[in-house]
Design a protein around this motif. Structure first.
Motif, mmCIF file in Angstrom:
data_model
loop_
_atom_site.group_PDB
_atom_site.id
_atom_site.type_symbol
_atom_site.label_atom_id
_atom_site.label_comp_id
_atom_site.label_asym_id
_atom_site.label_seq_id
_atom_site.Cartn_x
_atom_site.Cartn_y
_atom_site.Cartn_z
ATOM 1 N N TYR A 182 13.060 33.033 91.155
ATOM 2 C CA TYR A 182 13.193 32.260 89.921
ATOM 3 C C TYR A 182 12.694 33.065 88.724
ATOM 4 O O TYR A 182 13.277 33.010 87.631
ATOM 5 C CB TYR A 182 12.419 30.949 90.033
ATOM 6 N N ALA A 183 11.597 33.804 88.909
ATOM 7 C CA ALA A 183 11.072 34.638 87.819
ATOM 8 C C ALA A 183 12.105 35.677 87.400
ATOM 9 O O ALA A 183 12.310 35.934 86.200
ATOM 10 C CB ALA A 183 9.779 35.314 88.262
ATOM 11 N N PRO A 434 2.913 21.926 72.008
ATOM 12 C CA PRO A 434 2.090 22.536 73.072
ATOM 13 C C PRO A 434 2.240 21.788 74.392
ATOM 14 O O PRO A 434 2.208 20.566 74.431
ATOM 15 C CB PRO A 434 0.669 22.418 72.519
ATOM 16 N N ARG A 435 2.408 22.551 75.459
ATOM 17 C CA ARG A 435 2.465 21.986 76.808
ATOM 18 C C ARG A 435 1.549 22.795 77.711
ATOM 19 O O ARG A 435 1.446 24.012 77.593
ATOM 20 C CB ARG A 435 3.894 22.045 77.363
ATOM 21 N N LYS A 436 0.909 22.107 78.650
ATOM 22 C CA LYS A 436 0.045 22.799 79.609
ATOM 23 C C LYS A 436 0.882 23.701 80.507
ATOM 24 O O LYS A 436 1.992 23.339 80.911
ATOM 25 C CB LYS A 436 -0.735 21.780 80.441
ATOM 26 N N ILE A 437 0.330 24.845 80.829
ATOM 27 C CA ILE A 437 1.069 25.827 81.629
ATOM 28 C C ILE A 437 0.235 26.303 82.806
ATOM 29 O O ILE A 437 -0.999 26.246 82.788
ATOM 30 C CB ILE A 437 1.490 27.052 80.786
ATOM 31 N N LEU A 438 0.924 26.757 83.826
ATOM 32 C CA LEU A 438 0.319 27.385 84.995
ATOM 33 C C LEU A 438 1.153 28.619 85.310
ATOM 34 O O LEU A 438 2.384 28.539 85.393
ATOM 35 C CB LEU A 438 0.316 26.417 86.182
ATOM 36 N N CYS A 439 0.507 29.762 85.442
ATOM 37 C CA CYS A 439 1.214 31.015 85.696
ATOM 38 C C CYS A 439 1.109 31.384 87.172
ATOM 39 O O CYS A 439 0.061 31.194 87.790
ATOM 40 C CB CYS A 439 0.624 32.153 84.863
ATOM 41 N N GLY A 456 5.665 37.160 85.861
ATOM 42 C CA GLY A 456 5.844 36.275 87.005
ATOM 43 C C GLY A 456 6.565 35.017 86.596
ATOM 44 O O GLY A 456 7.507 35.052 85.809
ATOM 45 N N LEU A 457 6.102 33.898 87.116
ATOM 46 C CA LEU A 457 6.732 32.610 86.858
ATOM 47 C C LEU A 457 5.741 31.703 86.147
ATOM 48 O O LEU A 457 4.598 31.559 86.582
ATOM 49 C CB LEU A 457 7.161 31.964 88.185
ATOM 50 N N VAL A 458 6.169 31.112 85.050
ATOM 51 C CA VAL A 458 5.338 30.159 84.321
ATOM 52 C C VAL A 458 5.931 28.769 84.490
ATOM 53 O O VAL A 458 7.122 28.556 84.251
ATOM 54 C CB VAL A 458 5.251 30.516 82.820
ATOM 55 N N ARG A 459 5.091 27.842 84.916
ATOM 56 C CA ARG A 459 5.509 26.443 85.030
ATOM 57 C C ARG A 459 4.848 25.637 83.919
ATOM 58 O O ARG A 459 3.695 25.870 83.563
ATOM 59 C CB ARG A 459 5.144 25.895 86.407
ATOM 60 N N VAL A 460 5.597 24.676 83.405
ATOM 61 C CA VAL A 460 5.183 23.934 82.220
ATOM 62 C C VAL A 460 5.169 22.449 82.535
ATOM 63 O O VAL A 460 6.078 21.935 83.208
ATOM 64 C CB VAL A 460 6.152 24.201 81.040
ATOM 65 N N ALA A 461 4.158 21.751 82.059
ATOM 66 C CA ALA A 461 4.053 20.306 82.286
ATOM 67 C C ALA A 461 5.238 19.589 81.653
ATOM 68 O O ALA A 461 5.767 19.993 80.611
ATOM 69 C CB ALA A 461 2.740 19.768 81.714
ATOM 70 N N LYS A 478 9.215 29.017 82.221
ATOM 71 C CA LYS A 478 9.317 29.972 81.122
ATOM 72 C C LYS A 478 9.455 31.379 81.682
ATOM 73 O O LYS A 478 8.961 31.674 82.774
ATOM 74 C CB LYS A 478 8.059 29.934 80.252
ATOM 75 N N ASP A 479 10.101 32.240 80.890
ATOM 76 C CA ASP A 479 10.033 33.666 81.189
ATOM 77 C C ASP A 479 8.620 34.139 80.835
ATOM 78 O O ASP A 479 8.007 33.655 79.889
ATOM 79 C CB ASP A 479 11.083 34.409 80.361
ATOM 80 N N PHE A 480 8.102 35.066 81.607
ATOM 81 C CA PHE A 480 6.718 35.521 81.480
ATOM 82 C C PHE A 480 6.752 36.989 81.061
ATOM 83 O O PHE A 480 7.126 37.851 81.844
ATOM 84 C CB PHE A 480 6.021 35.339 82.834
ATOM 85 N N TRP A 481 6.360 37.253 79.803
ATOM 86 C CA TRP A 481 6.422 38.610 79.266
ATOM 87 C C TRP A 481 5.045 39.270 79.268
ATOM 88 O O TRP A 481 4.058 38.662 78.852
ATOM 89 C CB TRP A 481 6.915 38.598 77.820
ATOM 90 N N ILE A 482 5.017 40.519 79.686
ATOM 91 C CA ILE A 482 3.869 41.386 79.428
ATOM 92 C C ILE A 482 4.329 42.372 78.354
ATOM 93 O O ILE A 482 5.241 43.175 78.596
ATOM 94 C CB ILE A 482 3.416 42.134 80.694
ATOM 95 N N ILE A 483 3.723 42.269 77.172
ATOM 96 C CA ILE A 483 4.175 43.094 76.053
ATOM 97 C C ILE A 483 3.260 44.300 75.901
ATOM 98 O O ILE A 483 2.095 44.277 76.272
ATOM 99 C CB ILE A 483 4.238 42.287 74.739
#
Length: 851
Positions: A182-183, A434-439, A456-461, A478-483
């Motif tokens: 999914y990520a 704003p929504r709570k997130i878990l990575c 990785g994978l970010v899940r949102v409330a 969400k897409d999870f970016w490392i910039i």
């Protein structure tokens, strides 16, 4: 905050006391988010809304789904990806990455110790009840020695921002961590639909991680062979993350198999193929521990492989992750992780954890009972999310009952500090909120350490104040970016070592379960198409005679109604004891055949059966096929939602469905090679269409009618066969039964004739592997030869003779009846020869594995 950002950020920080990823306490945008926020503002709310619709469309079109159990919207819910990504800077990520590597290494040492020397128990670092009271500790796996230095090969950590602003570890996932596919799909979809987000931002790509992942699967094979056989073991289409199983199978190029595709013989695991057995070297499993071996673990499991643990003990197969690794998901380990880390690594944990108290210790239990309302309570061995108690929301009676449970079984519970996850911007209703997130991020074993996915994978409330962050509860992703400050390659390079892949090179190598599903996909699709065409023909005939709810006076229609029941075998229908009553409103019976999935032989039931086969094979199908398939499902759902149906609406429905079914069939031939199993689809398709054609001929050609009625019946038959224009072109004459039989049954050059189909069927069956070692004809070949001989045994004059007493063409009826039986025997012989799975094995001693 700049004025131009207000429409997008309006009320973003109102009524929120959480740590927010985007904004500082002074409502200014954090430095790491400034480039992204500027890009969001440039795109604007209206265009963002359009891009969100495009992402939703793309995911639905590509068939990206997440199975939500007991969902009224249906099993396969479209994956929900928000247009706004979540970002972390490389500077912060460096520390997180080291923490993930340390934690993976530590969990690997714990796993080796618990099933080996058990020093942690002997030294009193972990209380025995923490391990032995947990069903994840599998005694059958004790003292197994592995070839690889690392036992934990894949690890996933759920991360959340703690109140101190640091990333905390919330959960460890070690059995069969999901989310990797999914990520990857999130990244592909975001970069394709909204590349403007990346403007001036250097995003690290995950390609090197997936190259490491693929190399891991090849390196852990027990024997040093050049091309190890790697398979992905799935529970099947009803699993919540089945899309991901199929996705990884297609992406990595490894067969997707179920438990009954594999068998253990002589201490080795084999894949059942059409030709025979092929040894499996590596299994990437997506099945929980206790279901993996019905002989030694859960005897009621139909998901695993009987005897696989013995093959593991003999080091004849490598499983990722090893069976028994579920013990590491035990939350009762968390209070002891600091001491474990000091014992094994002589280090402190880099990543903090949620403060936790195991109730099996007197001091900790007293503290929990005195302050229960302040905690989140978990069972150490939980299989259901309902076993999480947010105690602040419990009433006095519930708290009292929970305290009683803790006192009676203290070692079963862990209390954790309640923390509020941080929030990140989610695009909702044309603005950000704003929504709570878990990575969740992933690590795979590489050399002496672990390779960590950048992101990785970010899940949102699901809602703004929702406590739970869960896809099962309606959350999004969400897409999870490392910039990075340094330029990063935009293109993602996934270059597998081509010498180390294991494609099916010949038809012999096709897994038997895959072949069976392809065979039945062909049969169900053929049945669906023939039924749809025939019902459409009848509906058109009804419209031509200006049908209404009164009893029809068309003799042709009565024959056609009766033939529907005979062709589809949906008895009693139009031929049972209540036939006269059914004939008073034939549209009601036809409507039932179109929409009632419980009626065996109906269009709806055939379509549903094909759907099941389709989902089982989804890793084979192209994206275009999914789009066509999804269009078919939408039309079926729309029809069911309509309150009333008319001849016109049902005919229009079939016009749309038949066109899409034909398009789908054409795409099947483009998506799979014959040697990859397409041959089995062809055989199933031709078998079913031939069998239904025979029933159609029996229903319409066996009984002799007067000249006018014969003409109507023959015209209806040709229409249902899509052959009226061909007939006119070929014969340029008045319809005669001789010419119709010649065209539809005996013609050796017309692709829709029965003889042509049977010869093609024989040709395809002859391409199947011959399992007879002496080279004799297989039973399948003998059966299809008998079919061909039978149809060639009679002349057309013999077939069309009418018995003056009965008024029937008895020779034709007898021929068609025998052909039907022989085709049925041919189908059975194919199943017995190529799809027959081994008999289920039973435990000699029952072992109870807790749920």
């Amino acid at each position: 905050m700049m004025t131009k950002t207000k429409p997008l950020f309006e009320n973003y920080f109102s009524e929120s006391n959480n740590y927010d990823e985007l904004l500082t306490s002074k409502l200014t945008i954090k430095d790491n988010w400034k480039l992204l926020s500027n890009n969001l503002v440039k795109i604007g709310p209206r265009n963002l809304a359009l891009k969100q619709e495009d992402i939703n469309w793309l995911l639905a079109e590509n068939g990206v789904t997440y199975n939500v159990y007991n969902d009224p919207k249906g099993l396969n819910r479209p994956w929900d990806l928000n247009v706004v990504p979540y970002i972390l800077h490389q500077n912060e990520w460096n520390l997180i990455e080291k923490g993930i590597q340390q934690r993976a290494q530590l969990l690997n040492l714990i796993l080796k110790d618990l099933y080996g020397k058990r020093e942690l128990l002997k030294e009193g670092i972990i209380p025995p009840e923490v391990i032995y009271a947990h069903s994840g500790f599998l005694r059958s796996c004790d003292q197994i020695e592995y070839k690889n230095s690392k036992h934990l090969l894949i690890y996933a950590a759920d991360l959340a921002r703690g109140p101190d602003g640091q990333m905390w570890v919330v959960n460890d996932r070690t059995q069969a961590p999901s989310g990797m596919g999914y990520a990857l799909e999130n990244r592909f979809s975001t970069s394709k639909i909204i590349p403007q987000l990346y403007t001036d931002i250097n995003v690290t790509q995950p390609s090197s991680f997936f190259n490491d992942f693929n190399q891991l699967l090849l390196n852990i094979a027990p024997t040093n062979i050049e091309s190890p056989m790697v398979v992905i073991l799935t529970p099947g289409p009803h699993n919540e993350t089945y899309f991901e199983h199929s996705y990884l199978s297609s992406f990595l190029g490894y067969p997707l198999v179920k438990g009954n595709d594999l068998v253990v013989r002589h201490g080795k695991v084999w894949l059942k193929s059409l030709k025979g057995l092929k040894q499996v070297d590596v299994i990437l499993r997506r099945i929980d521990d206790s279901f993996m071996d019905p002989l030694e673990l859960r005897e009621d499991s139909y998901l695993g492989v009987a005897g696989i643990l013995e093959a593991v003990r003999l080091n004849n197969v490598a499983i990722v992750n090893p069976i028994g690794s579920g013990i590491l998901e035990n939350p009762a380990l968390i209070p002891f992780m600091e001491n474990i880390c000091k014992y094994f690594l002589n280090e402190k944990l880099i990543l903090p954890q949620i403060a936790s108290w195991w109730c099996g210790q007197e001091k900790e239990r007293k503290h929990v009972l005195e302050n229960l309302s302040a905690f989140v309570l978990k069972r150490i061995d939980r299989s259901k999310r309902e076993h999480i108690y947010f105690c602040e929301f419990l009433d006095k009676k519930a708290l009292k009952n929970l305290k009683k449970e803790i006192i009676e079984n203290p070692y079963n519970f862990v209390a954790q500090q309640k923390i509020s996850f941080s929030t990140a911007p989610n695009f909702v209703d044309s603005k950000l909120e704003p929504r709570k997130i878990l990575c969740r991020t992933f690590a795979v074993a590489k050399n002496d350490s672990y390779s960590v996915m950048p992101g990785g994978l970010v899940r949102v409330a699901a809602e703004r104040e929702e406590l739970f962050v869960s896809n099962q509860r309606g959350g999004t992703s969400k897409d999870f970016w490392i910039i990075n400050n340094n330029p990063q390659p935009y293109l993602q390079n996934y270059s597998w070592n081509k010498s180390n892949t294991n494609p099916s090179t010949t038809i012999n190598d096709v897994p038997s379960n895959k072949a069976e599903n392809l065979f039945w996909s062909g049969r169900y699709l053929g049945r669906t198409l023939v039924t749809a065409r025939y019902l459409r023909m009848v509906l058109n005939q009804m419209a031509q005679v200006q049908y209404n709810t009164r009893e029809p006076d068309s003799e042709n229609l009565k024959i056609l109604y009766s033939s529907i029941t005979k062709i589809t075998s949906t008895f009693p229908g139009f031929v049972g004891e209540n036939a006269e009553e059914v004939l008073k409103n034939p549209l009601k019976e036809i409507e039932s055949l179109i929409t009632d999935e419980t009626r065996i032989g109906s269009f709806a039931q055939s379509m549903q059966s094909f759907n099941n086969s389709y989902y089982s094979l989804r890793n084979l199908w192209s994206k275009d096929m999914w789009r066509v398939f999804d269009g078919i499902q939408k039309h079926i759902r729309k029809l069911k939602e309509e309150d009333a149906h008319t001849i016109f609406t049902l005919t229009t429905f079939f016009d749309k469905i038949i066109t899409r079914l034909i398009a789908f069939m054409a795409l099947i031939e483009e998506s799979i090679l014959v040697r990859q199993g397409l041959l089995l689809y062809f055989i199933g398709l031709e078998l079913e269409i031939s069998a239904m054609s025979i029933e159609k001929f029996r229903a319409l050609l066996v009984i002799s009618h007067n000249e006018d009625l014969t003409y109507e019946v023959l015209e209806s038959l040709l229409n249902s066969h899509e052959s009226l224009n061909i007939y006119r072109y070929s014969y340029k004459s008045y319809l005669s039964i001789e010419n119709v039989v010649n065209l539809l049954i005996l013609d050796t050059e017309y692709s829709r004739s029965l003889t042509y189909r049977l010869h093609r069927l024989k040709k395809d069956i002859n391409k199947l592997p011959n399992t007879n070692k002496n080279g004799e004809m297989s039973i399948c070949q003998k059966n299809i030869d008998a079919v061909i001989s039978k149809i060639e045994s009679l002349t057309i004059e013999d077939m069309l003779q009418v018995n003056p007493t009965s008024g029937m063409r008895e020779n034709l009826d007898y021929l068609l009846s025998e052909l039907s039986d022989l085709l049925h025997n041919t189908s059975l012989s194919i199943s017995d020869t190529y799809f027959n799975h081994s008999q289920p094995q039973k435990q000699l001693v029952n072992r109870k594995i807790a749920n």
